[in-house]
Design a protein around this motif. Sequence first.
Motif, PDB file in Angstrom:
ATOM      1  N   VAL A  20       1.082  -1.308  -0.161  1.00  0.00           N
ATOM      2  CA  VAL A  20      -0.114   0.381   0.115  1.00  0.00           C
ATOM      3  C   VAL A  20       1.233   1.473   0.015  1.00  0.00           C
ATOM      4  CG1 VAL A  20      -1.837   1.007   0.851  1.00  0.00           C
ATOM      5  CG2 VAL A  20      -2.012  -0.970   0.935  1.00  0.00           C
ATOM      6  N   LEU A  21       0.719   2.129  -1.093  1.00  0.00           N
ATOM      7  CA  LEU A  21       1.839   3.710  -0.993  1.00  0.00           C
ATOM      8  C   LEU A  21       0.821   4.211  -0.681  1.00  0.00           C
ATOM      9  CD1 LEU A  21       3.779   2.295  -4.437  1.00  0.00           C
ATOM     10  CD2 LEU A  21       4.036   2.034  -1.403  1.00  0.00           C
ATOM     11  N   VAL A  22       1.567   5.290  -0.147  1.00  0.00           N
ATOM     12  CA  VAL A  22       1.253   6.666  -0.182  1.00  0.00           C
ATOM     13  C   VAL A  22       2.289   7.741  -0.224  1.00  0.00           C
ATOM     14  CG1 VAL A  22      -0.819   6.059   1.442  1.00  0.00           C
ATOM     15  CG2 VAL A  22       1.983   7.005   2.043  1.00  0.00           C
ATOM     16  N   ASN A  76      -0.108  12.062  -7.955  1.00  0.00           N
ATOM     17  CA  ASN A  76      -0.214  13.140  -9.462  1.00  0.00           C
ATOM     18  C   ASN A  76      -2.113  13.902  -7.999  1.00  0.00           C
ATOM     19  OD1 ASN A  76       0.550  12.687 -10.965  1.00  0.00           O
ATOM     20  ND2 ASN A  76      -1.178  11.946 -12.016  1.00  0.00           N
ATOM     21  N   GLY A  77      -1.836  13.622  -7.286  1.00  0.00           N
ATOM     22  CA  GLY A  77      -2.650  13.669  -5.885  1.00  0.00           C
ATOM     23  C   GLY A  77      -4.841  13.253  -5.900  1.00  0.00           C
ATOM     24  N   GLU A  78      -4.272  12.722  -7.000  1.00  0.00           N
ATOM     25  CA  GLU A  78      -5.701  12.117  -7.270  1.00  0.00           C
ATOM     26  C   GLU A  78      -6.685  11.454  -6.191  1.00  0.00           C
ATOM     27  OE1 GLU A  78      -6.180  10.562 -11.136  1.00  0.00           O
ATOM     28  OE2 GLU A  78      -4.369  11.000 -11.647  1.00  0.00           O
ATOM     29  N   PHE A  79      -5.855   9.899  -5.402  1.00  0.00           N
ATOM     30  CA  PHE A  79      -6.389   9.367  -4.590  1.00  0.00           C
ATOM     31  C   PHE A  79      -4.823   9.714  -3.397  1.00  0.00           C
ATOM     32  CE2 PHE A  79      -7.915   7.536  -8.308  1.00  0.00           C
ATOM     33  CZ  PHE A  79      -8.891   7.925  -8.005  1.00  0.00           C
ATOM     34  N   ASP A  80      -5.196   9.253  -2.319  1.00  0.00           N
ATOM     35  CA  ASP A  80      -4.582   9.276  -1.080  1.00  0.00           C
ATOM     36  C   ASP A  80      -3.487   7.699  -0.779  1.00  0.00           C
ATOM     37  OD1 ASP A  80      -5.297  11.529   0.022  1.00  0.00           O
ATOM     38  OD2 ASP A  80      -7.234  10.721   0.298  1.00  0.00           O
ATOM     39  N   ALA A  81      -4.109   6.432  -1.300  1.00  0.00           N
ATOM     40  CA  ALA A  81      -3.397   5.825  -1.108  1.00  0.00           C
ATOM     41  C   ALA A  81      -3.797   4.637  -2.568  1.00  0.00           C
ATOM     42  CB  ALA A  81      -3.574   4.882  -0.203  1.00  0.00           C
ATOM     43  N   ALA A  82      -2.461   3.586  -2.739  1.00  0.00           N
ATOM     44  CA  ALA A  82      -2.565   2.947  -4.036  1.00  0.00           C
ATOM     45  C   ALA A  82      -2.167   1.478  -3.289  1.00  0.00           C
ATOM     46  CB  ALA A  82      -1.968   3.153  -5.134  1.00  0.00           C
ATOM     47  N   VAL A  83      -3.217   0.205  -4.017  1.00  0.00           N
ATOM     48  CA  VAL A  83      -2.888  -0.702  -3.521  1.00  0.00           C
ATOM     49  C   VAL A  83      -1.931  -1.772  -5.413  1.00  0.00           C
ATOM     50  CG1 VAL A  83      -3.997  -3.475  -3.726  1.00  0.00           C
ATOM     51  CG2 VAL A  83      -4.889  -0.916  -2.224  1.00  0.00           C
ATOM     52  N   SER A  84      -0.793  -1.388  -4.745  1.00  0.00           N
ATOM     53  CA  SER A  84       0.366  -2.241  -5.918  1.00  0.00           C
ATOM     54  C   SER A  84       1.037  -2.898  -6.042  1.00  0.00           C
ATOM     55  CB  SER A  84       0.531  -0.507  -6.471  1.00  0.00           C
ATOM     56  OG  SER A  84       0.328   0.819  -6.309  1.00  0.00           O
ATOM     57  N   ALA A  85       1.880  -3.130  -6.983  1.00  0.00           N
ATOM     58  CA  ALA A  85       2.357  -4.642  -7.302  1.00  0.00           C
ATOM     59  C   ALA A  85       3.989  -3.485  -5.799  1.00  0.00           C
ATOM     60  CB  ALA A  85       2.504  -4.733  -8.645  1.00  0.00           C
ATOM     61  N   PRO A  86       4.673  -4.550  -5.552  1.00  0.00           N
ATOM     62  CA  PRO A  86       5.539  -4.326  -4.768  1.00  0.00           C
ATOM     63  C   PRO A  86       6.270  -3.564  -5.571  1.00  0.00           C
ATOM     64  CG  PRO A  86       5.333  -6.241  -3.635  1.00  0.00           C
ATOM     65  CD  PRO A  86       4.342  -6.143  -5.046  1.00  0.00           C
TER      66      PRO A  86
END
Length: 297
Positions: free
Chosen positions: A86-88, A136-146
């Motif tokens: 989870v990236l922020v 880009n500031g559109e969302f606060d967190a991303a569930v991503s590949a490591p």
Amino acid sequence: MLAYFGPQGTFTEQAARGFASPQQELVPFDTVPAALAATRRGETQAACVPVENSVEGAVPATMDALTEGEPLVAVAEAVLPVRFSVLVRPGGAPVRTVASHPHALAQVRHWLAEHLPAADVVATTSTAAAARAVLNGEFDAAVSAPVAVRHYPLEVLATDVADVRDAKTRFLLVRPPGELPEPTGHDRTSVVCTAADRIGALSELLTELALRGINLTRIESRPTKGRLGEYRFYIDFDGHVTEPRVGDALAALHRHCPQTRFLGSYPKAEPGGAVAGNEQFVAAAEWVETVRRGHGA
Ligand SMILES: O=C(O)C(=O)C[C@]1(C(=O)O)C=C[C@@H](O)C=C1
């Protein structure tokens, strides 16, 4: 050049790196249809796309895009373990929105409910598109590949996030029809058939496989998008089209369903499955030949 479902930092990019030769350039596309279209136009030699996940099942965008448009055939598959980070953005602001690919969100539902219960969940075109949107500031967190954190300067809030341990996704390398991969003895064949709307139509197709001792590994249906209730069946089974019984079964499927599309015969990424003896089929065909020549009975 090899097209892949991107942008940079998707699981699909990792799978594509495994397929690519050292000099081959990888080109990201934001959607599966766009990656396949580039290959159909001849701009890239092949495309790498996700096809099924052990938790969330088939990737509908891939199934539809493989059947609509000029034929493409799979020549290889890869299976990757799927665990998310989870990236922020750096700075520790509260997480009000969390974004990812729908397949990824479905695989971390419990984690999100426990750790980010107040966050709104938003679907993006891919896990890496979510990371890009967070940057880009559109969302606060991303569930991503490591690996996404190598491409997008974000902070890692959590690693190893997955509701189901050992989740895996299967990827295909597809290209326009050409030379087939050599049979290895551990191959998979993929086809798509539109079964007629009548009693027993699907069971007739499956019986053609069962009668020849062919192990079915997957069957999925998708609407044809024409009449309500009309479906295409995506059928994967063990074996290579060059094997007599597999060729025989394919011919039978084509007899039942003339629009059968061959989606490839390629080595299985993971060994296993029911290995039925091809030898009996070869021996039986040879016996029939001796009978025909008047040398056997
Ligand atoms: O968005 C990505 O990273 C992808 O590669 C796609 C995809 C998928 O379509 O299933 C691949 C693996 C994960 O299961 C989540 C997303």
